[in-house]
Design a protein around this motif. Structure first.
Motif, PDB file in Angstrom:
ATOM      1  N   ARG A   1       0.838  -1.208   0.000  1.00 51.68           N
ATOM      2  CA  ARG A   1       0.000   0.000   0.000  1.00 51.68           C
ATOM      3  C   ARG A   1       0.867   1.250   0.000  1.00 51.68           C
ATOM      4  O   ARG A   1       0.645   2.185  -0.772  1.00 51.68           O
ATOM      5  CB  ARG A   1      -0.935  -0.007   1.226  1.00 51.68           C
ATOM      6  CG  ARG A   1      -1.736   1.292   1.366  1.00 51.68           C
ATOM      7  CD  ARG A   1      -2.649   1.289   2.566  1.00 51.68           C
ATOM      8  NE  ARG A   1      -1.989   1.235   3.853  1.00 51.68           N
ATOM      9  CZ  ARG A   1      -1.372   2.264   4.452  1.00 51.68           C
ATOM     10  NH1 ARG A   1      -1.277   3.436   3.848  1.00 51.68           N
ATOM     11  NH2 ARG A   1      -0.822   2.112   5.646  1.00 51.68           N
ATOM     12  N   ARG A   2       1.880   1.235   0.845  1.00 49.27           N
ATOM     13  CA  ARG A   2       2.768   2.402   0.948  1.00 49.27           C
ATOM     14  C   ARG A   2       3.603   2.585  -0.317  1.00 49.27           C
ATOM     15  O   ARG A   2       3.840   3.716  -0.749  1.00 49.27           O
ATOM     16  CB  ARG A   2       3.671   2.260   2.171  1.00 49.27           C
ATOM     17  CG  ARG A   2       2.898   2.429   3.465  1.00 49.27           C
ATOM     18  CD  ARG A   2       3.765   2.227   4.675  1.00 49.27           C
ATOM     19  NE  ARG A   2       3.019   2.443   5.914  1.00 49.27           N
ATOM     20  CZ  ARG A   2       3.408   2.026   7.090  1.00 49.27           C
ATOM     21  NH1 ARG A   2       4.551   1.359   7.222  1.00 49.27           N
ATOM     22  NH2 ARG A   2       2.668   2.257   8.160  1.00 49.27           N
TER      23      ARG A   2
ATOM     24  N   GLY B   1       1.797   4.434  -2.709  1.00 48.97           N
ATOM     25  CA  GLY B   1       1.440   5.786  -2.272  1.00 48.97           C
ATOM     26  C   GLY B   1      -0.023   5.926  -1.898  1.00 48.97           C
ATOM     27  O   GLY B   1      -0.573   7.020  -1.950  1.00 48.97           O
ATOM     28  N   LEU B   2      -0.639   4.820  -1.509  1.00 49.64           N
ATOM     29  CA  LEU B   2      -2.053   4.851  -1.137  1.00 49.64           C
ATOM     30  C   LEU B   2      -2.210   5.060   0.367  1.00 49.64           C
ATOM     31  O   LEU B   2      -1.422   4.540   1.156  1.00 49.64           O
ATOM     32  CB  LEU B   2      -2.730   3.531  -1.512  1.00 49.64           C
ATOM     33  CG  LEU B   2      -2.811   3.195  -2.988  1.00 49.64           C
ATOM     34  CD1 LEU B   2      -3.347   1.783  -3.192  1.00 49.64           C
ATOM     35  CD2 LEU B   2      -3.691   4.197  -3.720  1.00 49.64           C
ATOM     36  N   THR B   3      -3.224   5.784   0.730  1.00 50.29           N
ATOM     37  CA  THR B   3      -3.558   5.944   2.148  1.00 50.29           C
ATOM     38  C   THR B   3      -4.532   4.850   2.557  1.00 50.29           C
ATOM     39  O   THR B   3      -5.132   4.172   1.713  1.00 50.29           O
ATOM     40  CB  THR B   3      -4.219   7.310   2.404  1.00 50.29           C
ATOM     41  OG1 THR B   3      -5.468   7.351   1.699  1.00 50.29           O
ATOM     42  CG2 THR B   3      -3.326   8.465   1.956  1.00 50.29           C
ATOM     43  N   GLN B   4      -4.699   4.700   3.849  1.00 49.88           N
ATOM     44  CA  GLN B   4      -5.689   3.750   4.352  1.00 49.88           C
ATOM     45  C   GLN B   4      -7.079   4.144   3.858  1.00 49.88           C
ATOM     46  O   GLN B   4      -7.893   3.284   3.509  1.00 49.88           O
ATOM     47  CB  GLN B   4      -5.665   3.715   5.880  1.00 49.88           C
ATOM     48  CG  GLN B   4      -4.418   3.118   6.458  1.00 49.88           C
ATOM     49  CD  GLN B   4      -4.383   3.221   7.965  1.00 49.88           C
ATOM     50  OE1 GLN B   4      -5.037   4.069   8.575  1.00 49.88           O
ATOM     51  NE2 GLN B   4      -3.593   2.347   8.594  1.00 49.88           N
ATOM     52  N   LYS B   5      -7.339   5.434   3.796  1.00 51.37           N
ATOM     53  CA  LYS B   5      -8.636   5.931   3.332  1.00 51.37           C
ATOM     54  C   LYS B   5      -8.877   5.524   1.874  1.00 51.37           C
ATOM     55  O   LYS B   5      -9.984   5.103   1.519  1.00 51.37           O
ATOM     56  CB  LYS B   5      -8.709   7.445   3.487  1.00 51.37           C
ATOM     57  CG  LYS B   5     -10.062   8.023   3.179  1.00 51.37           C
ATOM     58  CD  LYS B   5     -10.104   9.507   3.489  1.00 51.37           C
ATOM     59  CE  LYS B   5     -11.498  10.064   3.285  1.00 51.37           C
ATOM     60  NZ  LYS B   5     -11.589  11.459   3.704  1.00 51.37           N
ATOM     61  N   GLU B   6      -7.838   5.639   1.041  1.00 48.36           N
ATOM     62  CA  GLU B   6      -7.985   5.266  -0.371  1.00 48.36           C
ATOM     63  C   GLU B   6      -8.241   3.766  -0.533  1.00 48.36           C
ATOM     64  O   GLU B   6      -9.085   3.358  -1.339  1.00 48.36           O
ATOM     65  CB  GLU B   6      -6.752   5.694  -1.159  1.00 48.36           C
ATOM     66  CG  GLU B   6      -6.642   7.200  -1.315  1.00 48.36           C
ATOM     67  CD  GLU B   6      -5.289   7.667  -1.824  1.00 48.36           C
ATOM     68  OE1 GLU B   6      -5.268   8.630  -2.601  1.00 48.36           O
ATOM     69  OE2 GLU B   6      -4.251   7.078  -1.436  1.00 48.36           O
TER      70      GLU B   6
ATOM     71  N   GLN C   1     -11.710   4.171   6.675  1.00 45.16           N
ATOM     72  CA  GLN C   1     -10.276   4.262   6.977  1.00 45.16           C
ATOM     73  C   GLN C   1     -10.000   3.643   8.330  1.00 45.16           C
ATOM     74  O   GLN C   1      -8.996   2.960   8.529  1.00 45.16           O
ATOM     75  CB  GLN C   1      -9.817   5.729   6.940  1.00 45.16           C
ATOM     76  CG  GLN C   1      -8.355   5.946   7.296  1.00 45.16           C
ATOM     77  CD  GLN C   1      -8.102   6.053   8.795  1.00 45.16           C
ATOM     78  OE1 GLN C   1      -8.948   6.543   9.542  1.00 45.16           O
ATOM     79  NE2 GLN C   1      -6.937   5.592   9.231  1.00 45.16           N
TER      80      GLN C   1
ATOM     81  N   ALA D   1      -7.358   0.723   9.339  1.00 43.52           N
ATOM     82  CA  ALA D   1      -6.372   0.953  10.401  1.00 43.52           C
ATOM     83  C   ALA D   1      -6.428  -0.167  11.445  1.00 43.52           C
ATOM     84  O   ALA D   1      -5.384  -0.640  11.909  1.00 43.52           O
ATOM     85  CB  ALA D   1      -6.616   2.306  11.064  1.00 43.52           C
TER      86      ALA D   1
END
Length: 72
Positions: free
Chosen positions: A16-17, A20-25, A34, A38
């Motif tokens: 995911r990192r 470049g994705l966030t948890q929300k994405e 999100q 988490a």
């Protein structure tokens, strides 16, 4: 309830990192909040296998589960 191996969850977080994705994405892609992502990533809550497969797909991975007969 069985706990997923740390390496599995860690691999999903790393991917995911890398993307470049966030948890929300990721949550948006698989229709969860999100906060839910988490909790999964921290180990506070475990996703059902189908959601784990969805998470893997959202980050371009495929989850393959192998069962072993007689394992406890």
């Amino acid at each position: 309830m069985a706990k997923y191996p740390h390496a599995l969850v860690s691999g999903l977080i790393t991917r995911r990192r890398e993307l470049g994705l966030t948890q929300k994405e990721v949550g948006r892609r698989i229709n969860v909040s999100q906060g839910t992502v988490a909790q999964w990533e921290s180990g506070r809550n475990l996703p059902p296998v189908d959601r784990l497969e969805s998470y893997a797909g959202a980050v371009g991975m495929r989850l393959v589960l192998v069962t072993v007969e007689g394992a406890s």
